[in-house]
Design a protein around this motif. Structure first.
Motif, PDB file in Angstrom:
ATOM      1  N   VAL A   8      36.300  89.771  47.071  1.00 42.83           N
ATOM      2  CA  VAL A   8      37.140  89.436  48.220  1.00 42.83           C
ATOM      3  C   VAL A   8      36.990  87.958  48.557  1.00 42.83           C
ATOM      4  CG1 VAL A   8      37.451  89.784  50.704  1.00 42.83           C
ATOM      5  CG2 VAL A   8      37.180  91.759  49.194  1.00 42.83           C
ATOM      6  N   GLU A   9      35.737  87.465  48.557  1.00 49.31           N
ATOM      7  CA  GLU A   9      35.491  86.046  48.844  1.00 49.31           C
ATOM      8  C   GLU A   9      36.069  85.158  47.743  1.00 49.31           C
ATOM      9  OE1 GLU A   9      34.273  84.832  51.651  1.00 49.31           O
ATOM     10  OE2 GLU A   9      34.238  86.910  52.354  1.00 49.31           O
ATOM     11  N   ALA A  10      35.966  85.607  46.493  1.00 46.26           N
ATOM     12  CA  ALA A  10      36.492  84.817  45.372  1.00 46.26           C
ATOM     13  C   ALA A  10      37.994  84.607  45.511  1.00 46.26           C
ATOM     14  CB  ALA A  10      36.170  85.501  44.047  1.00 46.26           C
ATOM     15  N   VAL A  11      38.729  85.679  45.848  1.00 41.65           N
ATOM     16  CA  VAL A  11      40.188  85.574  45.989  1.00 41.65           C
ATOM     17  C   VAL A  11      40.550  84.637  47.142  1.00 41.65           C
ATOM     18  CG1 VAL A  11      42.275  86.859  46.605  1.00 41.65           C
ATOM     19  CG2 VAL A  11      40.694  87.779  44.913  1.00 41.65           C
ATOM     20  N   HIS A  61      47.599  92.733  44.784  1.00 43.66           N
ATOM     21  CA  HIS A  61      46.828  91.811  43.951  1.00 43.66           C
ATOM     22  C   HIS A  61      47.181  92.000  42.477  1.00 43.66           C
ATOM     23  CE1 HIS A  61      44.524  90.777  47.484  1.00 43.66           C
ATOM     24  NE2 HIS A  61      44.189  92.044  47.680  1.00 43.66           N
ATOM     25  N   LEU A  62      47.384  93.265  42.078  1.00 45.52           N
ATOM     26  CA  LEU A  62      47.783  93.550  40.708  1.00 45.52           C
ATOM     27  C   LEU A  62      49.147  92.941  40.396  1.00 45.52           C
ATOM     28  CD1 LEU A  62      47.329  95.178  38.037  1.00 45.52           C
ATOM     29  CD2 LEU A  62      48.583  97.035  39.133  1.00 45.52           C
ATOM     30  N   GLU A  63      50.101  93.130  41.295  1.00 48.03           N
ATOM     31  CA  GLU A  63      51.450  92.586  41.077  1.00 48.03           C
ATOM     32  C   GLU A  63      51.422  91.062  41.002  1.00 48.03           C
ATOM     33  OE1 GLU A  63      53.513  94.260  44.368  1.00 48.03           O
ATOM     34  OE2 GLU A  63      54.018  96.134  43.320  1.00 48.03           O
ATOM     35  N   ARG A  64      50.610  90.446  41.837  1.00 49.25           N
ATOM     36  CA  ARG A  64      50.498  88.986  41.806  1.00 49.25           C
ATOM     37  C   ARG A  64      49.907  88.512  40.479  1.00 49.25           C
ATOM     38  NH1 ARG A  64      46.603  85.424  45.784  1.00 49.25           N
ATOM     39  NH2 ARG A  64      47.110  83.371  44.899  1.00 49.25           N
ATOM     40  N   ALA A  65      48.881  89.223  40.000  1.00 46.48           N
ATOM     41  CA  ALA A  65      48.263  88.865  38.711  1.00 46.48           C
ATOM     42  C   ALA A  65      49.268  89.012  37.571  1.00 46.48           C
ATOM     43  CB  ALA A  65      47.043  89.743  38.454  1.00 46.48           C
ATOM     44  N   TRP A  66      50.048  90.094  37.582  1.00 48.96           N
ATOM     45  CA  TRP A  66      51.029  90.314  36.516  1.00 48.96           C
ATOM     46  C   TRP A  66      52.113  89.234  36.541  1.00 48.96           C
ATOM     47  CZ3 TRP A  66      51.216  92.729  32.139  1.00 48.96           C
ATOM     48  CH2 TRP A  66      52.445  92.927  31.504  1.00 48.96           C
ATOM     49  N   LEU A 125      42.152  87.675  40.428  1.00 55.26           N
ATOM     50  CA  LEU A 125      42.894  88.748  41.104  1.00 55.26           C
ATOM     51  C   LEU A 125      42.628  90.109  40.472  1.00 55.26           C
ATOM     52  CD1 LEU A 125      46.243  86.820  41.575  1.00 55.26           C
ATOM     53  CD2 LEU A 125      44.786  87.664  43.418  1.00 55.26           C
ATOM     54  N   ILE A 126      42.608  90.156  39.156  1.00 50.11           N
ATOM     55  CA  ILE A 126      42.381  91.449  38.490  1.00 50.11           C
ATOM     56  C   ILE A 126      40.936  91.885  38.674  1.00 50.11           C
ATOM     57  CG2 ILE A 126      41.625  90.902  36.115  1.00 50.11           C
ATOM     58  CD1 ILE A 126      44.513  93.215  37.164  1.00 50.11           C
ATOM     59  N   GLY A 127      40.034  90.905  38.874  1.00 56.65           N
ATOM     60  CA  GLY A 127      38.652  91.254  39.198  1.00 56.65           C
ATOM     61  C   GLY A 127      38.567  91.982  40.526  1.00 56.65           C
ATOM     62  N   LEU A 128      39.354  91.539  41.521  1.00 57.25           N
ATOM     63  CA  LEU A 128      39.378  92.229  42.816  1.00 57.25           C
ATOM     64  C   LEU A 128      39.992  93.623  42.681  1.00 57.25           C
ATOM     65  CD1 LEU A 128      38.936  92.352  45.831  1.00 57.25           C
ATOM     66  CD2 LEU A 128      41.071  91.087  46.168  1.00 57.25           C
ATOM     67  N   VAL A 129      41.047  93.742  41.880  1.00 56.16           N
ATOM     68  CA  VAL A 129      41.659  95.066  41.661  1.00 56.16           C
ATOM     69  C   VAL A 129      40.644  96.028  41.079  1.00 56.16           C
ATOM     70  CG1 VAL A 129      43.415  96.336  40.366  1.00 56.16           C
ATOM     71  CG2 VAL A 129      43.974  94.127  41.378  1.00 56.16           C
ATOM     72  N   ASN A 130      39.917  95.598  40.061  1.00 54.92           N
ATOM     73  CA  ASN A 130      38.903  96.464  39.453  1.00 54.92           C
ATOM     74  C   ASN A 130      37.780  96.774  40.432  1.00 54.92           C
ATOM     75  OD1 ASN A 130      39.700  97.092  36.725  1.00 54.92           O
ATOM     76  ND2 ASN A 130      39.501  94.916  36.262  1.00 54.92           N
ATOM     77  N   ALA A 131      37.419  95.793  41.280  1.00 60.33           N
ATOM     78  CA  ALA A 131      36.363  96.034  42.265  1.00 60.33           C
ATOM     79  C   ALA A 131      36.778  97.146  43.232  1.00 60.33           C
ATOM     80  CB  ALA A 131      36.062  94.746  43.026  1.00 60.33           C
TER      81      ALA A 131
END
Length: 700
Positions: A310-313, A361-366, A329-335
């Motif tokens: 969350v802090e990273a994003v 977050h997933l849509e933004r990463a894609w 972003l995908i790291g946050l989705v997996n978290a």
């Protein structure tokens, strides 16, 4: 002002290294520099002064910056005969200014203009530096394929002309971009060449760069101890030169390897060291939080993993590369997925809330990775999307992303390439030992030959035996030479086969890019006829791309099984047209149906048109059958039949007088294949295409 700069005639130059060195002699105070211009008489000094002013204003006042750059360009064009290097280097500097402002497309146009002049005037060293900056600009846009093309162009030109202009950097960055694309074989080749070149030149200060990239490649090969060794050596050399950015990078990469070895506490200590140097550079803590989150994920503490992500994003900088933003972003989705499946697995509402929070977050990463060619990151996003939508029971979307992930996985994971990389790495590490052994063996052979010769002289009475022995030695040597020649030929054939596969792979990828561009361009079209035209063009591109895909996937690179290709093409077209769900399909082959690319591509386009027409017009809302058959008629002649049980064409239809682009294309391609196209009505439409294969066409 910008258009004025780009359209101005180009006739003069300034060596950039000299310019940058000279700029330091001017006062840092802009007003002081302006006042000095009144007393400057020499044109070359004026050019440097105007460049200095343009650079000073480039981030605060673009109009003023371009005004002074234009002044420098005007003067350089007036002194072209005496100083031919000034003009393209001024353009080069303008391009770098645009790049620093994030206007990369404009930067590319200006840098290309500078390169064109340098090529015309034979300025080889300056051309290498300018082309390197062009490649680096594409690299900053995450267009790694194009960046590699420019870096490899510098390498090829240096080898051909026996020069060394920017060769070390070109080797290193070509390898780094190949690593980003997870093309580990060419990445390994380029980085080992970079290491070898820097060693030969005694460049002990700059060798830390290829050492670092080689460590990352070894990490991907799971050679963790060797990877740590190269990363540590890179960091140690960077410390000697006080290169803060490279030191923090070494600690970060070392921590990542330690995480993969489950040495979590050591990894976190390395990340802490990296953060100390990152603070000196004034960086945001996004990399630091991202690294800590990954370590906690591996430890199994999913709460901390989620908190850090969350802090990273929150701290992603605007200047971050697209693929790096997508990674975070995908790291946050997996978290969120890990936390939902562990801590909140028995709490349905909290679990679903976390999973739904992950979707934006997933849509933004894609949206970040879909336009760029970072296949490894795109694969991770697609896999994560499939997993997330499956957990939310949105199975249609989960299936769509799983199909994308499967296609990407076929490109990223290539066992044969991994084995070739391991072999290349082993050869590099054992090169010195093998050289010493070969020298020792050669010395021993010479000593044995000398002893034999002495014995033959002593045994003069056995002249006949000496002659026989000499003949035997000659024969044996010829056998050895022949064996070596055969080995070289075999290796050359294998290399050419690999190169041919890569060519087909790249052509397929480029055609897919064209297809994606057509798809993107068509989204804004509201006119149904125009949209249909775009879709037809896109389908033709896909049909050709599928042929190249089949060629590089086959063991036999020369031909493809056309019946198998027809089945796959029909399946892909069925996903496009709504009526296809009610249509039963059948594909049959009698006799030989393997064709080379010269026959397969026109035949594939013909089949694409006929199948598309059937899906669009033949059935309407009713059910039906669509059949494709390929039959060998002998003597290089073949027959392709496409028939359906639909409503058929009008009674007065004549294929020779047809005006539609698709059927005109069918007739023209049939003639190109030395054949013909015929239409019949037999309880539906029936098209019969006769054609001649490549071998028979060449004999006519």
């Amino acid at each position: 002002m910008l258009s004025f700069i780009l359209l101005k005639p180009v006739r003069a130059t300034l060596i950039f290294l000299i310019l940058c060195t000279s700029l330091n002699s001017f006062s840092q105070n802009i007003d002081s520099l302006k006042s000095q211009l009144q007393s400057i008489r020499h044109d070359t000094v004026k050019v440097r002064a105007y460049i200095s002013l343009g650079t000073s204003y480039e981030k605060s006042n673009l109009d003023s910056s371009l005004f002074y750059f234009q002044k420098a360009l005007d003067i350089s064009q007036g002194i072209v005969r005496k100083f031919p290097t000034y003009e393209p280097d001024v353009l080069h500097q303008i391009g770098l200014a645009f790049r620093s402002l994030g206007m990369r497309d404009t930067a590319i146009v200006v840098i290309n203009r500078a390169m064109a002049i340098q090529k015309e005037r034979g300025l080889k060293e300056q051309l290498a530096k300018t082309q390197f900056d062009l490649g680096y600009t594409y690299q900053g846009m995450s267009d790694f394929e194009t960046a590699i093309l420019h870096y490899d162009s510098i390498i090829a030109r240096n080898i051909e002309e026996k020069t060394e202009y920017d060769l070390a950097r070109a080797y290193n960055f070509s390898g780094l971009c190949s690593y980003y694309l997870r093309k580990l074989e060419p990445a390994t080749q380029r980085i080992l060449e970079a290491i070898k070149y820097r060693k030969e030149k005694g460049d002990t200060a700059g060798i830390h760069r290829p050492y670092m990239v080689y460590g990352l490649i070894l990490k991907e090969q799971k050679e963790y101890e060797e990877a740590k060794s190269y990363i540590r050596r890179s960091g140690e050399i960077a410390k000697l030169s006080n290169l803060t950015r490279r030191i923090q990078l070494a600690y970060t990469n070392l921590g990542q390897v330690l995480v993969l070895q489950d040495s979590i506490d050591e990894a976190i200590a390395a990340f802490e060291e990296a953060w100390e140097y990152q603070q000196k550079l004034g960086w945001t803590p996004v990399d630091y939080y991202n690294s800590l989150a990954w370590a906690e994920e591996k430890r199994g503490d999913y709460r901390k993993n989620h908190e850090y992500m969350v802090e990273a994003v929150k701290t992603i900088p605007a200047t971050y590369a697209l693929k790096s933003k997508a990674d975070v972003l995908i790291g946050l989705v997996n978290a969120k997925i890990f936390l939902a499946d562990s801590v909140y697995n028995d709490f349905t509402s909290e679990r679903n809330k976390l999973l739904n929070e992950a979707i934006p977050h997933l849509e933004r990463a894609w949206n970040l990775v879909n336009p760029i060619n970072a296949r490894n990151v795109k694969l991770e996003v697609a896999e994560t999307a499939a997993k997330l939508f499956a957990k939310l029971r949105r199975f249609e979307e989960a299936f769509e992303y799983s199909q994308i992930a499967r296609e990407l996985s076929d490109e990223v994971n290539d066992r044969a390439r991994t084995e070739a990389i391991a072999k290349m790495t082993t050869e590099f590490e054992t090169e010195r030992v093998e050289g010493e052994n070969a020298l020792l063996q050669e010395t021993q052979k010479r000593q044995v030959a000398q002893l034999k010769q002495q014995r033959y002289l002593i045994l003069a009475g056995l002249a006949v035996l000496v002659l026989v022995a000499a003949i035997t030695i000659i024969i044996q040597r010829n056998r050895v030479k022949l064996k070596k020649a055969n080995t070289i030929v075999q290796k050359s054939l294998e290399e050419k086969e690999l190169l041919l596969k890569e060519i087909h792979h790249r052509v397929k990828n480029n055609l897919q890019v064209v297809s994606s561009l057509l798809d993107l361009q068509s989204r804004g079209i509201e006119d149904e006829k125009a949209l249909s035209t775009f879709m037809e063009g896109q389908n033709r591109v896909k049909a050709m791309a599928l042929i190249h895909q089949k060629l590089y996937q086959n063991e036999d690179l020369a031909t493809i099984d056309f019946a198998e290709y027809a089945e796959q093409l029909m399946a892909e077209l069925a996903t496009i047209y709504p009526s296809s769900g009610e249509v039963a399909t059948k594909i049959s082959a009698q006799g030989k149906s393997n064709f080379d690319i010269d026959t397969a591509i026109p035949l594939g386009l013909i089949l694409n048109e006929l199948i598309s027409n059937a899906y669009k017009y033949a059935f309407g809302e009713s059910k039906g059958e669509l059949n494709v058959s390929i039959e060998s008629l002998g003597s290089g002649k073949h027959q392709l039949t496409v028939s359906d049980t639909g409503q058929g064409l009008p009674a007065d239809f004549e294929i020779a007088k047809v005006k539609s682009l698709g059927l005109r294309l069918v007739r023209r391609l049939s003639k190109q294949l030395y054949g013909s196209a015929e239409y019949y009505y037999e309880q539906g439409s029936k098209f019969i295409i006769t054609f001649t294969d490549t071998l028979e066409r060449k004999s006519i």
